[in-house]
Design a protein around this motif. Structure first.
Motif, mmCIF file in Angstrom:
data_model
loop_
_atom_site.group_PDB
_atom_site.id
_atom_site.type_symbol
_atom_site.label_atom_id
_atom_site.label_comp_id
_atom_site.label_asym_id
_atom_site.label_seq_id
_atom_site.Cartn_x
_atom_site.Cartn_y
_atom_site.Cartn_z
ATOM 1 N N ILE A 115 -39.600 -15.542 -48.179
ATOM 2 C CA ILE A 115 -40.939 -16.109 -47.964
ATOM 3 C C ILE A 115 -40.854 -17.363 -47.107
ATOM 4 N N VAL A 116 -39.902 -18.252 -47.430
ATOM 5 C CA VAL A 116 -39.728 -19.482 -46.657
ATOM 6 C C VAL A 116 -39.402 -19.161 -45.198
ATOM 7 N N PHE A 117 -38.549 -18.153 -44.987
ATOM 8 C CA PHE A 117 -38.184 -17.786 -43.619
ATOM 9 C C PHE A 117 -39.416 -17.342 -42.828
ATOM 10 N N TYR A 118 -40.236 -16.474 -43.406
ATOM 11 C CA TYR A 118 -41.404 -15.984 -42.675
ATOM 12 C C TYR A 118 -42.451 -17.082 -42.473
ATOM 13 N N VAL A 119 -42.585 -17.992 -43.419
ATOM 14 C CA VAL A 119 -43.496 -19.132 -43.219
ATOM 15 C C VAL A 119 -43.009 -19.982 -42.055
ATOM 16 N N LEU A 120 -41.694 -20.230 -41.991
ATOM 17 C CA LEU A 120 -41.133 -20.999 -40.879
ATOM 18 C C LEU A 120 -41.365 -20.289 -39.549
ATOM 19 N N VAL A 121 -41.220 -18.968 -39.535
ATOM 20 C CA VAL A 121 -41.443 -18.195 -38.310
ATOM 21 C C VAL A 121 -42.885 -18.354 -37.831
ATOM 22 N N LEU A 122 -43.836 -18.259 -38.754
ATOM 23 C CA LEU A 122 -45.255 -18.415 -38.387
ATOM 24 C C LEU A 122 -45.530 -19.818 -37.860
ATOM 25 N N LEU A 123 -44.941 -20.826 -38.500
ATOM 26 C CA LEU A 123 -45.119 -22.208 -38.033
ATOM 27 C C LEU A 123 -44.538 -22.385 -36.632
ATOM 28 N N MET A 124 -43.374 -21.765 -36.391
ATOM 29 C CA MET A 124 -42.751 -21.879 -35.071
ATOM 30 C C MET A 124 -43.569 -21.159 -34.003
ATOM 31 N N LEU A 125 -44.184 -20.040 -34.371
ATOM 32 C CA LEU A 125 -45.046 -19.325 -33.420
ATOM 33 C C LEU A 125 -46.254 -20.172 -33.036
ATOM 34 N N VAL A 126 -46.866 -20.806 -34.023
ATOM 35 C CA VAL A 126 -48.015 -21.671 -33.751
ATOM 36 C C VAL A 126 -47.594 -22.851 -32.883
ATOM 37 N N ALA A 127 -46.443 -23.457 -33.205
ATOM 38 C CA ALA A 127 -45.938 -24.578 -32.405
ATOM 39 C C ALA A 127 -45.659 -24.145 -30.982
ATOM 40 N N ASP A 128 -45.115 -22.947 -30.822
ATOM 41 C CA ASP A 128 -44.817 -22.409 -29.494
ATOM 42 C C ASP A 128 -46.094 -22.256 -28.682
ATOM 43 N N LEU A 129 -47.156 -21.724 -29.312
ATOM 44 C CA LEU A 129 -48.425 -21.537 -28.621
ATOM 45 C C LEU A 129 -49.027 -22.873 -28.219
ATOM 46 N N LYS A 130 -48.966 -23.865 -29.109
ATOM 47 C CA LYS A 130 -49.531 -25.181 -28.811
ATOM 48 C C LYS A 130 -48.753 -25.871 -27.692
ATOM 49 N N MET A 131 -47.420 -25.737 -27.711
ATOM 50 C CA MET A 131 -46.609 -26.417 -26.707
ATOM 51 C C MET A 131 -46.766 -25.805 -25.326
ATOM 52 N N PHE A 132 -47.237 -24.542 -25.270
ATOM 53 C CA PHE A 132 -47.473 -23.920 -23.973
ATOM 54 C C PHE A 132 -48.889 -24.167 -23.468
ATOM 55 N N GLY A 133 -49.642 -25.012 -24.176
ATOM 56 C CA GLY A 133 -50.947 -25.389 -23.662
ATOM 57 C C GLY A 133 -52.078 -24.551 -24.211
ATOM 58 N N LYS A 134 -53.281 -24.871 -23.764
ATOM 59 C CA LYS A 134 -54.478 -24.211 -24.270
ATOM 60 C C LYS A 134 -54.639 -22.823 -23.665
ATOM 61 N N LYS A 135 -55.273 -21.972 -24.429
ATOM 62 C CA LYS A 135 -55.459 -20.571 -24.047
ATOM 63 C C LYS A 135 -56.152 -20.438 -22.692
ATOM 64 N N GLY A 136 -55.507 -19.698 -21.783
ATOM 65 C CA GLY A 136 -56.116 -19.366 -20.510
ATOM 66 C C GLY A 136 -56.285 -20.531 -19.559
ATOM 67 N N GLN A 137 -55.769 -21.715 -19.887
ATOM 68 C CA GLN A 137 -55.994 -22.880 -19.044
ATOM 69 C C GLN A 137 -54.695 -23.510 -18.558
ATOM 70 N N HIS A 138 -53.602 -22.847 -18.771
ATOM 71 C CA HIS A 138 -52.327 -23.487 -18.487
ATOM 72 C C HIS A 138 -51.344 -22.489 -17.893
ATOM 73 N N GLU A 139 -50.817 -22.815 -16.724
ATOM 74 C CA GLU A 139 -49.798 -21.971 -16.107
ATOM 75 C C GLU A 139 -48.429 -22.554 -16.415
#
Length: 342
Positions: free
Chosen positions: A21-45
């Motif tokens: 459970i801890v592993f999958y929670v960490l994976v979800l948190l890392m996915l969200v962090a990855d999306l945020k670090m790559f900028g806002k949806k559709g507005q960042h190249e």
């Protein structure tokens, strides 16, 4: 039991449930962090420099997780850490070849670079779910029917050989993907792009955009990729947690790696041959460990194979995999640079 290997099988539930459970929670948190670090949806190249930094971050996170296995894993922690590294390296190298397929898909569907990261995010999220299902099913199958590993080995020899026979100039038409054709029959699809949107309402009808169709193709092609990569990881570990985590950590950083490789794709012309050698190596490794099953199968077919039982230690596997990958990339770079200077 005559099957002896340098890794011991582990029951799926030998690790406590909270660890999964801890592993999958960490994976979800890392996915969200990855999306945020790559900028806002559709507005960042995503640019190459940013992608290289993120690739380094993901590799660093994976190595930290490997260090955690080395110090805290409850069973054979040092061996498990090496198995994680070997599995991670196999999956990462095979993923690099897959990323070039994504390049072709985005070009075919005419998807702008600034919208590609959104498709890749959801594509990787889907891949995490599918890989988890495949790995749990594969681990349960191997635990019950050990001879399946021999079939995995034969399949890896076949797919490794196909790498050498594949024609780069022969490209398939993504629009003819069976899932895409099935989806188009059930749901209306527009030919126009609407920014980073997967669905739009046009003349009162909800329609899918080419962005969503591209996502469908990526998800279905990942299933085909998993058929190669998951058996390959089972060649270095039969521990389901190690197989799963090495696989998932390798694909978590695929978005960043895609944008890093997209700019230098021309320097990887011999990568597929290196991957073919790696697949053949791990296939032979698996068959040598399954020699009695293979010899028995040969006897049924009237063949006297007499394959010896040979153990390939995990450190040797690591050196071979890393060495072949590095040499194929170096050769690709040197040949490409030489062709450019002529």
């Amino acid at each position: 039991m005559f099957f002896m290997c340098n890794f011991a099988p582990m029951n799926l539930m030998e690790l406590p449930l909270w660890a999964w459970i801890v592993f999958y929670v960490l994976v979800l948190l890392m996915l969200v962090a990855d999306l945020k670090m790559f900028g806002k949806k559709g507005q960042h190249e995503v640019h190459v420099g940013e992608a290289l930094k993120m690739t380094a971050v993901w590799i660093g996170v994976s190595l930290l997780f490997c260090a955690g296995i080395y110090f805290f894993y409850p069973v054979d922690s040092h061996e498990m850490a090496m198995e994680f590294l070997a599995g991670y390296l196999i999956e990462k190298s095979l993923s690099m070849d897959n990323l070039f397929v994504f390049l072709m898909l985005f070009s075919f569907f005419g998807i702008e670079r600034k919208y590609q990261h959104e498709v890749l995010f959801w594509g990787i999220f889907g891949a995490l779910v599918l890989r988890s299902i495949f790995i749990f099913a594969g681990a349960a199958m191997v635990e019950r029917f050990e001879w399946v590993l021999g079939l995995f080995g034969l399949f890896l020899l076949y797919t490794g050989g196909k790498m050498f026979a594949h024609d780069d100039n022969q490209q398939s038409d993504p629009s003819q993907n069976i899932i895409v054709r099935w989806f188009r029959k059930l749901y209306p699809v527009t030919d126009k792009m609407y920014g980073g949107r997967f669905f739009i309402t046009e003349n009162g009808r909800c329609m899918a955009t080419p962005l969503f169709v591209a996502l469908l193709v990526i998800e279905t092609t990942d299933i085909a990729f998993a058929v190669d990569s998951i058996p390959a990881v089972f060649s270095v570990s039969r521990d389901p947690f190690i197989v799963l985590t090495s696989n998932i950590f390798a694909i978590l950083g695929l978005r960043a790696l895609y944008f890093a490789l997209a700019a230098v794709a021309k320097y990887f012309k011999y990568l597929k041959y290196g991957l073919g050698i790696i697949l053949i190596f791990v296939g032979i490794k698996m068959l040598l460990a399954m020699n009695e099953y293979v010899n028995s199968l040969g006897s049924l077919l009237g063949l006297n194979l007499n394959i010896p039982h040979i153990e390939v230690p995990t450190p040797v596997s690591l050196v071979v995999i890393f060495g072949v990958l590095a040499l194929s990339m170096l050769l690709s770079f040197l040949v490409t640079k030489h062709e450019q200077t002529r």
